[in-house]
Design a protein around this motif. Structure first.
Motif, short mmCIF file in Angstrom:
data_model
loop_
_atom_site.label_atom_id
_atom_site.label_comp_id
_atom_site.label_asym_id
_atom_site.label_seq_id
_atom_site.Cartn_x
_atom_site.Cartn_y
_atom_site.Cartn_z
N ARG A 74 16.47 -47.72 -20.74
CA ARG A 74 17.21 -48.22 -21.91
C ARG A 74 17.41 -47.15 -22.95
O ARG A 74 16.62 -46.23 -23.07
CB ARG A 74 16.41 -49.37 -22.53
CG ARG A 74 17.08 -50.69 -22.33
CD ARG A 74 16.35 -51.78 -23.04
NE ARG A 74 15.77 -52.66 -22.03
CZ ARG A 74 14.62 -53.26 -22.14
NH1 ARG A 74 13.89 -53.10 -23.20
NH2 ARG A 74 14.18 -54.03 -21.18
N GLY A 75 18.48 -47.30 -23.71
CA GLY A 75 18.72 -46.43 -24.85
C GLY A 75 19.84 -45.45 -24.64
O GLY A 75 20.18 -45.10 -23.50
N PRO A 76 20.42 -44.97 -25.75
CA PRO A 76 21.56 -44.06 -25.64
C PRO A 76 21.19 -42.69 -25.08
O PRO A 76 21.99 -42.05 -24.40
CB PRO A 76 22.06 -43.94 -27.09
CG PRO A 76 20.90 -44.34 -27.94
CD PRO A 76 20.11 -45.32 -27.14
N VAL A 77 19.95 -42.23 -25.34
CA VAL A 77 19.52 -40.92 -24.82
C VAL A 77 19.44 -40.96 -23.31
O VAL A 77 19.93 -40.05 -22.62
CB VAL A 77 18.18 -40.50 -25.45
CG1 VAL A 77 17.66 -39.22 -24.82
CG2 VAL A 77 18.31 -40.33 -26.95
N ARG A 78 18.82 -42.02 -22.79
CA ARG A 78 18.68 -42.13 -21.33
C ARG A 78 20.05 -42.33 -20.67
O ARG A 78 20.31 -41.81 -19.59
CB ARG A 78 17.75 -43.30 -20.97
CG ARG A 78 16.32 -43.10 -21.44
CD ARG A 78 15.70 -41.92 -20.74
NE ARG A 78 14.45 -41.50 -21.31
CZ ARG A 78 13.25 -41.75 -20.79
NH1 ARG A 78 13.14 -42.44 -19.71
NH2 ARG A 78 12.17 -41.28 -21.37
N ARG A 79 20.92 -43.09 -21.31
CA ARG A 79 22.27 -43.28 -20.75
C ARG A 79 23.01 -41.95 -20.69
O ARG A 79 23.65 -41.64 -19.69
CB ARG A 79 23.05 -44.30 -21.58
CG ARG A 79 24.40 -44.62 -20.96
CD ARG A 79 25.20 -45.66 -21.73
NE ARG A 79 25.50 -45.21 -23.07
CZ ARG A 79 25.15 -45.86 -24.17
NH1 ARG A 79 24.48 -46.99 -24.10
NH2 ARG A 79 25.46 -45.39 -25.36
N TYR A 80 22.89 -41.14 -21.74
CA TYR A 80 23.55 -39.83 -21.75
C TYR A 80 22.96 -38.93 -20.66
O TYR A 80 23.69 -38.22 -19.97
CB TYR A 80 23.42 -39.17 -23.12
CG TYR A 80 24.24 -37.91 -23.23
CD1 TYR A 80 25.58 -37.96 -23.59
CD2 TYR A 80 23.69 -36.67 -22.94
CE1 TYR A 80 26.35 -36.82 -23.68
CE2 TYR A 80 24.45 -35.52 -23.02
CZ TYR A 80 25.77 -35.59 -23.38
OH TYR A 80 26.53 -34.45 -23.46
N GLU A 137 33.64 -35.79 -14.83
CA GLU A 137 33.92 -36.44 -16.11
C GLU A 137 32.90 -36.01 -17.15
O GLU A 137 31.77 -35.64 -16.80
CB GLU A 137 33.88 -37.96 -15.98
CG GLU A 137 35.08 -38.57 -15.33
CD GLU A 137 35.01 -40.09 -15.33
OE1 GLU A 137 34.45 -40.66 -16.28
OE2 GLU A 137 35.51 -40.70 -14.38
N GLN A 138 33.28 -36.10 -18.42
CA GLN A 138 32.35 -35.78 -19.50
C GLN A 138 31.41 -36.97 -19.75
O GLN A 138 31.86 -38.11 -19.73
CB GLN A 138 33.13 -35.46 -20.80
CG GLN A 138 33.85 -34.14 -20.77
CD GLN A 138 32.88 -32.97 -20.64
OE1 GLN A 138 31.85 -32.94 -21.29
NE2 GLN A 138 33.23 -32.01 -19.81
N PRO A 139 30.12 -36.69 -19.96
CA PRO A 139 29.19 -37.79 -20.26
C PRO A 139 29.60 -38.51 -21.55
O PRO A 139 30.11 -37.88 -22.47
CB PRO A 139 27.85 -37.09 -20.45
CG PRO A 139 28.00 -35.77 -19.80
CD PRO A 139 29.45 -35.41 -19.88
N ARG A 140 29.35 -39.83 -21.58
CA ARG A 140 29.72 -40.63 -22.75
C ARG A 140 28.64 -40.59 -23.79
O ARG A 140 27.51 -40.46 -23.56
CB ARG A 140 29.94 -42.09 -22.33
CG ARG A 140 31.14 -42.22 -21.42
CD ARG A 140 31.30 -43.63 -20.92
NE ARG A 140 30.45 -43.80 -19.75
CZ ARG A 140 29.80 -44.92 -19.46
NH1 ARG A 140 29.87 -45.93 -20.24
NH2 ARG A 140 29.06 -45.02 -18.38
N LYS A 153 20.00 -28.99 -24.83
CA LYS A 153 20.90 -28.49 -25.87
C LYS A 153 21.90 -29.57 -26.28
O LYS A 153 22.12 -29.82 -27.47
CB LYS A 153 21.64 -27.25 -25.35
CG LYS A 153 22.54 -26.60 -26.36
CD LYS A 153 23.23 -25.39 -25.77
CE LYS A 153 24.21 -24.80 -26.77
NZ LYS A 153 25.01 -23.73 -26.17
N ARG A 154 22.50 -30.24 -25.29
CA ARG A 154 23.48 -31.28 -25.60
C ARG A 154 22.84 -32.49 -26.27
O ARG A 154 23.43 -33.08 -27.17
CB ARG A 154 24.18 -31.73 -24.31
CG ARG A 154 24.99 -30.64 -23.68
CD ARG A 154 26.44 -31.04 -23.54
NE ARG A 154 27.18 -30.00 -22.87
CZ ARG A 154 27.72 -30.13 -21.66
NH1 ARG A 154 27.59 -31.26 -21.00
NH2 ARG A 154 28.39 -29.14 -21.14
N LEU A 155 21.63 -32.84 -25.84
CA LEU A 155 20.95 -33.98 -26.45
C LEU A 155 20.60 -33.70 -27.90
O LEU A 155 20.71 -34.58 -28.76
CB LEU A 155 19.68 -34.35 -25.66
CG LEU A 155 19.90 -35.07 -24.33
CD1 LEU A 155 18.58 -35.21 -23.59
CD2 LEU A 155 20.55 -36.43 -24.52
#
Length: 197
Positions: free
Chosen positions: A90-96, A194-197, A155-157
């Motif tokens: 769960r969460g936006p970090v894990r989704r990314y 594709e670029q990660p959301r 770096k992206r996170l």
């Protein structure tokens, strides 16, 4: 005698005026809201079920609730529905992190088929040395790819989620790279490139 009747008449007149000024409501409905529809009432009655009368009944209800929760979780793993995913996903970090891994090619995802090939080659005496050399290259490729991937991901996170906790996200992404794409759960939501959301 006449005065008491006059007072009573005045009281009843005042009460009837108040009753007329108030809007009419269903006597069965709680004050201030209309009577619920039958379907809503039945749903509420099911939600607020009677307490279990025995241990056996309580165990059956708990088992049913657990089964329903697992079914929702399994469905969420296939569809990517955030509400019912397990806590680790769960969460936006894990989704990314999932999208970052799913958007590219990684050596580790081919580890299992290559390991089977190496095993078969090592059984044939003529190809044993080639199998050992291939094994070394695969291990080296996985290590290099993992290091580069975790650096880029961190770096992206940090850029995208500066205030969020990034703890465990790199390990989570590495574990995902070890699985072949079609075996990954939650299922990949983006295509390669594709670029990660």
């Amino acid at each position: 005698m006449f005065r008491s009747r006059a007072k009573e008449d005045a009281k009843t007149d005042a009460a009837s005026e108040q009753a007329e000024s108030r809007p009419l409501r269903d006597p069965q409905a709680p004050k201030g809201r209309p009577t619920p529809k039958r379907s809503e009432a039945e749903a509420l009655r099911k939600a607020v079920a009677k307490p279990a009368t025995s241990r056996k009944e309580a165990a059956q209800r708990a088992k049913k609730a657990r089964r329903e929760a697992l079914d929702k979780q399994r469905q969420a793993l296939l569809t990517g529905d955030e509400r019912h995913l397990p806590a680790r996903d769960r969460g936006p970090v894990r989704r990314y992190a999932r999208d970052f891994v799913d958007s590219g090619w990684h050596v580790a995802e081919f580890f299992l088929p290559i390991a089977v090939l190496i095993l078969v080659m090592s059984m044939i005496p003529a190809t044993t040395s080639i199998a050992l050399l291939l094994w070394m290259f695969v291990i080296l490729g996985i290590v290099l790819d993992s290091i580069l991937m975790t650096r880029r991901l961190k770096k992206r996170l940090k850029e995208r989620f500066p205030d969020e906790s990034l703890r465990g996200s790199s390990a989570y992404a590495l574990m995902r790279t070890l699985q072949m794409r079609r075996m990954r759960l939650p299922k990949p939501q983006i295509k390669r490139g594709e670029q990660p959301r």
